[in-house]
Structure formats: structure tokens, C-alpha cells
Design a protein around this motif. Structure first.
Motif, PDB file in Angstrom:
ATOM      1  N   ALA A  59      -0.068  16.857  -6.088  1.00  0.00           N
ATOM      2  CA  ALA A  59      -1.375  17.414  -6.471  1.00  0.00           C
ATOM      3  C   ALA A  59      -2.507  16.482  -6.022  1.00  0.00           C
ATOM      4  CB  ALA A  59      -1.429  17.640  -7.980  1.00  0.00           C
ATOM      5  N   HIS A  60      -3.704  17.092  -5.790  1.00  0.00           N
ATOM      6  CA  HIS A  60      -4.824  16.321  -5.254  1.00  0.00           C
ATOM      7  C   HIS A  60      -5.336  15.249  -6.232  1.00  0.00           C
ATOM      8  CE1 HIS A  60      -7.068  19.124  -7.822  1.00  0.00           C
ATOM      9  NE2 HIS A  60      -8.074  18.259  -7.766  1.00  0.00           N
ATOM     10  N   ASN A  61      -5.130  15.463  -7.538  1.00  0.00           N
ATOM     11  CA  ASN A  61      -5.591  14.486  -8.524  1.00  0.00           C
ATOM     12  C   ASN A  61      -4.507  13.480  -8.904  1.00  0.00           C
ATOM     13  OD1 ASN A  61      -3.944  16.295  -9.823  1.00  0.00           O
ATOM     14  ND2 ASN A  61      -5.302  16.616 -11.595  1.00  0.00           N
ATOM     15  N   ASN A  62      -3.411  13.466  -8.136  1.00  0.00           N
ATOM     16  CA  ASN A  62      -2.308  12.539  -8.377  1.00  0.00           C
ATOM     17  C   ASN A  62      -2.072  11.719  -7.113  1.00  0.00           C
ATOM     18  OD1 ASN A  62      -0.409  11.477 -10.090  1.00  0.00           O
ATOM     19  ND2 ASN A  62       1.199  12.955  -9.590  1.00  0.00           N
ATOM     20  N   ASN A  63      -3.209  11.317  -6.493  1.00  0.00           N
ATOM     21  CA  ASN A  63      -3.167  10.879  -5.097  1.00  0.00           C
ATOM     22  C   ASN A  63      -3.223   9.366  -4.892  1.00  0.00           C
ATOM     23  OD1 ASN A  63      -5.735  10.730  -6.086  1.00  0.00           O
ATOM     24  ND2 ASN A  63      -6.742  11.438  -4.235  1.00  0.00           N
ATOM     25  N   THR A  64      -2.889   8.572  -5.901  1.00  0.00           N
ATOM     26  CA  THR A  64      -2.714   7.133  -5.702  1.00  0.00           C
ATOM     27  C   THR A  64      -1.208   6.860  -5.601  1.00  0.00           C
ATOM     28  OG1 THR A  64      -4.747   6.539  -6.850  1.00  0.00           O
ATOM     29  CG2 THR A  64      -3.061   4.846  -6.700  1.00  0.00           C
ATOM     30  N   LEU A  65      -0.743   6.372  -4.433  1.00  0.00           N
ATOM     31  CA  LEU A  65       0.692   6.258  -4.150  1.00  0.00           C
ATOM     32  C   LEU A  65       1.100   4.802  -3.990  1.00  0.00           C
ATOM     33  CD1 LEU A  65       1.084   9.115  -1.495  1.00  0.00           C
ATOM     34  CD2 LEU A  65       1.190   9.276  -3.995  1.00  0.00           C
ATOM     35  N   SER A  66       2.216   4.441  -4.617  1.00  0.00           N
ATOM     36  CA  SER A  66       2.822   3.112  -4.456  1.00  0.00           C
ATOM     37  C   SER A  66       4.217   3.306  -3.841  1.00  0.00           C
ATOM     38  CB  SER A  66       2.938   2.399  -5.803  1.00  0.00           C
ATOM     39  OG  SER A  66       1.677   2.231  -6.388  1.00  0.00           O
ATOM     40  N   PHE A  67       4.519   2.551  -2.792  1.00  0.00           N
ATOM     41  CA  PHE A  67       5.786   2.706  -2.062  1.00  0.00           C
ATOM     42  C   PHE A  67       6.719   1.541  -2.366  1.00  0.00           C
ATOM     43  CE2 PHE A  67       2.743   5.177   0.322  1.00  0.00           C
ATOM     44  CZ  PHE A  67       3.440   6.343   0.600  1.00  0.00           C
ATOM     45  N   SER A  68       7.999   1.875  -2.483  1.00  0.00           N
ATOM     46  CA  SER A  68       9.036   0.859  -2.703  1.00  0.00           C
ATOM     47  C   SER A  68       9.971   0.874  -1.497  1.00  0.00           C
ATOM     48  CB  SER A  68       9.799   1.156  -3.999  1.00  0.00           C
ATOM     49  OG  SER A  68      10.856   0.232  -4.163  1.00  0.00           O
ATOM     50  N   ILE A  69      10.059  -0.265  -0.770  1.00  0.00           N
ATOM     51  CA  ILE A  69      10.930  -0.375   0.407  1.00  0.00           C
ATOM     52  C   ILE A  69      11.707  -1.677   0.306  1.00  0.00           C
ATOM     53  CG2 ILE A  69       9.316   0.958   1.820  1.00  0.00           C
ATOM     54  CD1 ILE A  69       8.471  -1.675   3.106  1.00  0.00           C
ATOM     55  N   ARG A  70      12.699  -1.821   1.206  1.00  0.00           N
ATOM     56  CA  ARG A  70      13.509  -3.042   1.177  1.00  0.00           C
ATOM     57  C   ARG A  70      14.119  -3.261   2.559  1.00  0.00           C
ATOM     58  NH1 ARG A  70      13.565  -7.279  -2.413  1.00  0.00           N
ATOM     59  NH2 ARG A  70      15.476  -8.478  -2.133  1.00  0.00           N
ATOM     60  N   GLY A  71      14.156  -4.517   2.993  1.00  0.00           N
ATOM     61  CA  GLY A  71      14.854  -4.898   4.211  1.00  0.00           C
ATOM     62  C   GLY A  71      16.178  -5.570   3.853  1.00  0.00           C
ATOM     63  N   ILE A  72      17.251  -5.080   4.428  1.00  0.00           N
ATOM     64  CA  ILE A  72      18.583  -5.609   4.083  1.00  0.00           C
ATOM     65  C   ILE A  72      19.051  -6.488   5.237  1.00  0.00           C
ATOM     66  CG2 ILE A  72      20.953  -4.998   3.531  1.00  0.00           C
ATOM     67  CD1 ILE A  72      19.864  -2.325   2.480  1.00  0.00           C
ATOM     68  N   SER A  73      19.333  -7.765   4.926  1.00  0.00           N
ATOM     69  CA  SER A  73      19.792  -8.712   5.960  1.00  0.00           C
ATOM     70  C   SER A  73      20.553  -9.825   5.260  1.00  0.00           C
ATOM     71  CB  SER A  73      18.601  -9.282   6.735  1.00  0.00           C
ATOM     72  OG  SER A  73      19.043 -10.285   7.626  1.00  0.00           O
ATOM     73  N   PHE A  74      21.526 -10.387   5.971  1.00  0.00           N
ATOM     74  CA  PHE A  74      22.306 -11.502   5.418  1.00  0.00           C
ATOM     75  C   PHE A  74      21.831 -12.844   5.952  1.00  0.00           C
ATOM     76  CE2 PHE A  74      25.010  -7.742   5.267  1.00  0.00           C
ATOM     77  CZ  PHE A  74      25.336  -7.715   3.927  1.00  0.00           C
ATOM     78  N   ILE A  75      20.712 -12.814   6.688  1.00  0.00           N
ATOM     79  CA  ILE A  75      20.173 -14.069   7.244  1.00  0.00           C
ATOM     80  C   ILE A  75      18.744 -14.245   6.719  1.00  0.00           C
ATOM     81  CG2 ILE A  75      19.555 -15.294   9.351  1.00  0.00           C
ATOM     82  CD1 ILE A  75      21.630 -13.638  10.817  1.00  0.00           C
ATOM     83  N   SER A  76      18.552 -15.289   5.908  1.00  0.00           N
ATOM     84  CA  SER A  76      17.214 -15.641   5.391  1.00  0.00           C
ATOM     85  C   SER A  76      16.446 -14.403   4.946  1.00  0.00           C
ATOM     86  CB  SER A  76      16.419 -16.399   6.474  1.00  0.00           C
ATOM     87  OG  SER A  76      17.099 -17.553   6.868  1.00  0.00           O
ATOM     88  N   GLU A  77      16.998 -13.689   3.952  1.00  0.00           N
ATOM     89  CA  GLU A  77      16.365 -12.457   3.512  1.00  0.00           C
ATOM     90  C   GLU A  77      14.961 -12.683   2.939  1.00  0.00           C
ATOM     91  OE1 GLU A  77      17.436  -9.428   0.011  1.00  0.00           O
ATOM     92  OE2 GLU A  77      18.849  -9.353   1.696  1.00  0.00           O
ATOM     93  N   ASN A  78      14.758 -13.818   2.345  1.00  0.00           N
ATOM     94  CA  ASN A  78      13.441 -14.111   1.760  1.00  0.00           C
ATOM     95  C   ASN A  78      12.352 -14.291   2.819  1.00  0.00           C
ATOM     96  OD1 ASN A  78      14.403 -13.986  -0.846  1.00  0.00           O
ATOM     97  ND2 ASN A  78      14.886 -16.189  -0.925  1.00  0.00           N
ATOM     98  N   LEU A  79      12.790 -14.510   4.087  1.00  0.00           N
ATOM     99  CA  LEU A  79      11.818 -14.726   5.161  1.00  0.00           C
ATOM    100  C   LEU A  79      11.601 -13.483   6.009  1.00  0.00           C
ATOM    101  CD1 LEU A  79      12.916 -18.270   6.336  1.00  0.00           C
ATOM    102  CD2 LEU A  79      11.110 -17.661   4.722  1.00  0.00           C
ATOM    103  N   ILE A  80      12.055 -12.324   5.549  1.00  0.00           N
ATOM    104  CA  ILE A  80      11.876 -11.086   6.306  1.00  0.00           C
ATOM    105  C   ILE A  80      10.382 -10.715   6.315  1.00  0.00           C
ATOM    106  CG2 ILE A  80      12.352  -8.614   6.360  1.00  0.00           C
ATOM    107  CD1 ILE A  80      15.078  -9.195   5.223  1.00  0.00           C
ATOM    108  N   LYS A  81       9.912 -10.257   7.475  1.00  0.00           N
ATOM    109  CA  LYS A  81       8.549  -9.754   7.631  1.00  0.00           C
ATOM    110  C   LYS A  81       8.608  -8.252   7.894  1.00  0.00           C
ATOM    111  CE  LYS A  81       6.538 -13.989   9.502  1.00  0.00           C
ATOM    112  NZ  LYS A  81       5.819 -14.597  10.643  1.00  0.00           N
TER     113      LYS A  81
END
Length: 452
Positions: A59-81
Motif C-alpha cells: 500500500a502507498h501509505n506503507n512505503n518505508t522499506l527495510s531490507f535484510s540480506i546476507r553474504g555467505i562465505s567461509f573466508i573472513s566473513e566479517n570483512l565482506i563488502k
């Protein structure tokens, strides 16, 4: 000791007992696979969570969006860009780090179609292929939706049709009412114009009557002065002239000189009275229009002083002039002469033999003050308020029985008003009088158009 570190150039640093050792790794960063991007979900401003693997309509009045994503890696995951872009809103990708994943939020998105695109890389890999969400559609507000617009158009068209019908049925009625109203207004306007014409004629008659009355008063005043004040000096001139004519052969030179002196004095008094009378009559008839010229003050005063030298000498008076030759004023030269001439004549007339008359002028700021003082008989306090009006003209004889019209000071007052000047006086009976005239002045070394 017992520590190792791989830097950005792919060099392995190892701490040993004997120091720090380095070893260049042979593996290429391109051999490291990029992280896999997982588009988890989106959350609307109402708190509703939706998956990104299917198309979402919001709906047009429900238009503030927050996205949840994730990068999966076994090498220095904390340093993913990450590179993030919301197609339909962002022009380009923007980069964030692993710690900023909670900040992918878009406030008050406008109605439209969007798609989230994300790429990721770890320390030793290239950017991953873009991961795309399904289409996210934010609906238009009700007033912008097609069915609502069609409904409004239908209502408007219907209203226009009914309004047009109503207009057509009432226009004729309104036209008739307007005709009646216009006729009424025309009649009222005609009556108003007729009344204004009559009032104007009445005002013109009143003005003409007032002008005639003023003319009659001026004429009566002139005849009164001619018959009374001017008759005496003429009789004096005539009497001494007849004596000279009848006994010229037998009169000694001293007597001739005495008689001719009396004739000259009476003639000068008569001329002064006639000049004042003419100036007054022109002022009363509106015949004086001031000019605006630059005048050097001292030559004007000295010129007038020379005119009165015979009267000053005849009464054995002392006449002192203290005027700065650099004072220039902007005024009407004829009015200036008339003012100074009348005030000096007044001082001579009311100063006893052996008295002192002084003419001075000082300049301050943008004004000049001219003073004519005398040690004469002074002016009684009760007649001072009426000196500058024509309503109560008072003529007093001078210390040598000189006569006047009684118009001089009133004439001076009104003439000064025409050129922006003022006149004041201080007088004590038996001590003397000081007249002060204030006029505009120009500063600077500007040569006047004329001297006097």
C-alpha cells in the motif's frame, strides 16, 4: 611470537623467536570464490515482513522499506563488502560493509515498481554476480488510481451537465434582474451627477462671491490708504512746493534747502508707502509667483542700505551692517528685497534721532538668519500678536511723525511663507526691537547666477 597475518598484498607475516618473517603466498585472489548473496526479506513501515523471492504489492501509505540480506562465505566473513542498488530509485550502486547490513532502509518511497540488486565480495575475491529480488510494487494513492479517476470524471461530467442546464434556465432570469438593476443604477447615477453639478455650481458661486468680497475689501483698503495715509505726504509736498513757487525770489537759500528737504523726505515716504501698497495688492490678488535663484546676500543688503541713506542721515541715525560676503541663499530676489526694505524702513521709522540700527546675517547648517535690530521705541506687547495679519491692520506714526500703511509686517510675513521662510521678533518698549528672518541657504563655493 606465535602470530601470523596475511596483508592486502597476499603476504604472510609470521612472528618468530628471531624476528618477523614474511612469505609471499602463490595463490591468486581470483582463485577465491565470492560470497553467495542471500536476499532474506523486507519489512514495511507497519512491521510486516515479506519475502523477496516473490512479487510483493504494498500500500502507498506503507512505503518505508527495510531490507535484510546476507553474504555467505567461509573466508573472513566479517570483512565482506556489498554493493546495493534499489532499481527504480537509486541511480548507482552504493557500498556498505558487513556491519552496515541493518541500515538498508528507504523512507517514504513514491508509488512505483522497484527491485533490489545486491553484489558481494570478500577480501580475496571479485564481486559476485548481481542477485535480484522479485518486483516490489508500491500502489498509487486512491486519488491516483484509474478507477477512482474515472469515477471522478463521471461525477464531474454529470455535474457539468446538470449545472449547464441550471445555468441555461436561470440565465434569462438573471439577465432580466441585471437589466432592472442597471436601470436603477443609471437612474441613481444620473441623480448623483445632477446633485454633483448643482453642488459644483453652488461651490463656484460661493468661490466667486468670496473672491468678489475679497476684491471689494482690497479695493476699500486701497481707497482708505489712498484717501488717508497717502493724502498727508502729498499735501506736505504740495504745500512746500507752493511756498517755493510763490516766494522763490525772496526766500533765502537756507529756507529753500529746508523746503526742498521736506519735499524730498515726503516724496521718499510716499514712494515707500506706494511700493508697500503695490506689493500688498499683488499678494492679495495672487499675482506673486516666487522664483528660485542663487543670490549673494551682502550686495542685496548694501544696495537697500544705500536707498535709505537719506532717511538715516535725516534722523541722525547710525546704521551698521555685518554680513559675511560668502553667504549665498536660494530664494526669490524680489521677495528678499521687499522683506529687507520693509524691515529696515520700519526700524528707521520707529528709532529716535541719534539711535542705532544694525543689520547682521549668520549661516548655520542649511539656513541663514538675518537680523535687523534697532534702539527705537519698541512695540507694545498687546499689539504684537496682530502685527503679522491683515485682519487688524494697525498704522502707527514714527518718531518723526512718519506715516505708513500698516501693511508692511503682514506683507513680510506672507511673502516669507511663499519662499519657505519665517519671521520672529523680540521687543521691549523704550529699548528697541529685533526682527529675525530665517531662510534656506546653500553651502559651498558655488558662484550665484546673479548678485542680488
Amino acid at each position: 611470537r606465535s602470530a601470523a597475518l596475511i596483508d592486502s598484498r597476499n603476504i604472510l607475516w609470521i612472528g618468530t623467536n628471531s624476528g618477523l618473517s614474511s612469505y609471499r603466498l602463490q595463490n591468486s585472489p581470483h582463485d577465491v570464490p565470492p560470497p553467495k548473496v542471500w536476499l532474506a526479506s523486507l519489512e514495511t513501515s507497519s512491521g510486516e515482513k515479506l519475502g523477496l523471492d516473490k512479487e510483493n504489492i504494498i500500500a502507498h501509505n506503507n512505503n518505508t522499506l527495510s531490507f535484510s540480506i546476507r553474504g555467505i562465505s567461509f573466508i573472513s566473513e566479517n570483512l565482506i563488502k556489498y554493493k546495493v542498488k534499489l532499481e527504480g530509485f537509486d541511480q548507482d550502486f552504493y557500498e556498505i560493509t558487513q556491519s552496515q547490513l541493518q541500515n538498508i532502509r528507504y523512507l517514504n518511497l513514491p508509488s512505483g515498481s522497484y527491485r533490489l540488486v545486491v553484489m558481494a565480495k570478500n577480501r580475496f575475491s571479485e564481486w559476485s554476480r548481481p542477485a535480484y529480488s522479485k518486483v516490489i510494487l508500491i500502489e498509487k494513492p486512491l486519488f491516483l488510481q484509474t478507477w477512482f479517476i474515472l469515477l471522478i470524471l463521471t461525477v464531474v461530467v454529470t455535474a457539468v451537465l446538470f449545472g449547464n442546464k441550471y445555468f441555461l434556465t436561470t440565465r434569462e432570469h438573471t439577465r432580466l434582474e441585471e437589466m432592472v438593476e442597471q436601470r436603477t443604477k443609471d437612474l441613481a447615477k444620473s441623480q448623483k451627477e445632477l446633485k454633483a453639478t448643482l453642488d459644483g455650481l453652488e461651490e463656484q458661486v460661493r468661490q466667486r462671491t468670496e473672491e468678489l468680497e475679497n476684491s471689494n475689501r482690497t479695493k476699500d483698503k486701497i481707497f482708505s490708504i489712498i484717501s488717508h495715509d497717502l493724502r498727508s505726504p502729498f499735501m506736505s509736498i504740495l504745500g512746500y512746493s507752493e511756498l517755493l513757487h510763490e516766494d522763490i525770489s525772496s526766500i533765502d537759500p537756507a529756507t529753500v534747502e529746508k523746503y526742498t528737504g521736506r519735499i524730498i523726505e515726503a516724496s521718499q515716504n510716499t514712494l515707500t508707502m506706494i511700493d508697500g501698497l503695490l506689493d500688498w495688492s499683488k499678494l492679495q490678488m495672487g499675482g506673486i509667483v516666487p522664483t528660485n535663484e542663487k543670490i549673494r546676500l551682502q550686495p542685496v543688503i548694501l544696495e537697500i542700505e544705500d536707498l535709505f541713506r537719506p532717511q538715516v542721515a535725516a534722523k541722525n541715525l547710525s546704521l551698521i551692517t555685518e554680513v559675511d560676503p560668502q553667504i549665498n541663499i536660494t530664494s526669490d530676489p524680489a521677495i528678499l528685497r521687499t522683506v529687507i526694505r520693509n524691515l529696515l524702513s520700519n526700524a528707521i521709522k520707529f528709532t529716535n534721532s541719534g539711535g542705532l540700527i544694525k543689520i547682521s546675517a549668520i549661516q548655520y547648517d542649511e539656513m541663514v538668519n538675518i537680523q535687523i535690530s534697532d534702539t527705537g521705541i519698541g512695540i507694545p506687547e498687546d499689539i504684537i500678536p496682530t502685527l503679522f495679519t491683515f485682519d487688524t491692520v494697525q498704522s502707527r506714526k514714527g518718531t518723526a511723525n512718519e506715516k505708513g500703511t500698516g501693511l508692511g509686517l503682514s506683507l513680510v510675513h506672507d511673502l516669507l511663507e511663499k519662499v519657505g521662510g519665517q519671521i520672529t521678533l523680540q521687543s521691549t518698549v523704550g529699548t528697541g526691537t529685533v526682527f529675525s528672518v530665517t531662510l534656506p541657504v546653500e553651502r559651498g563655493d558655488v558662484f550665484p547666477d546673479r548678485e542680488g
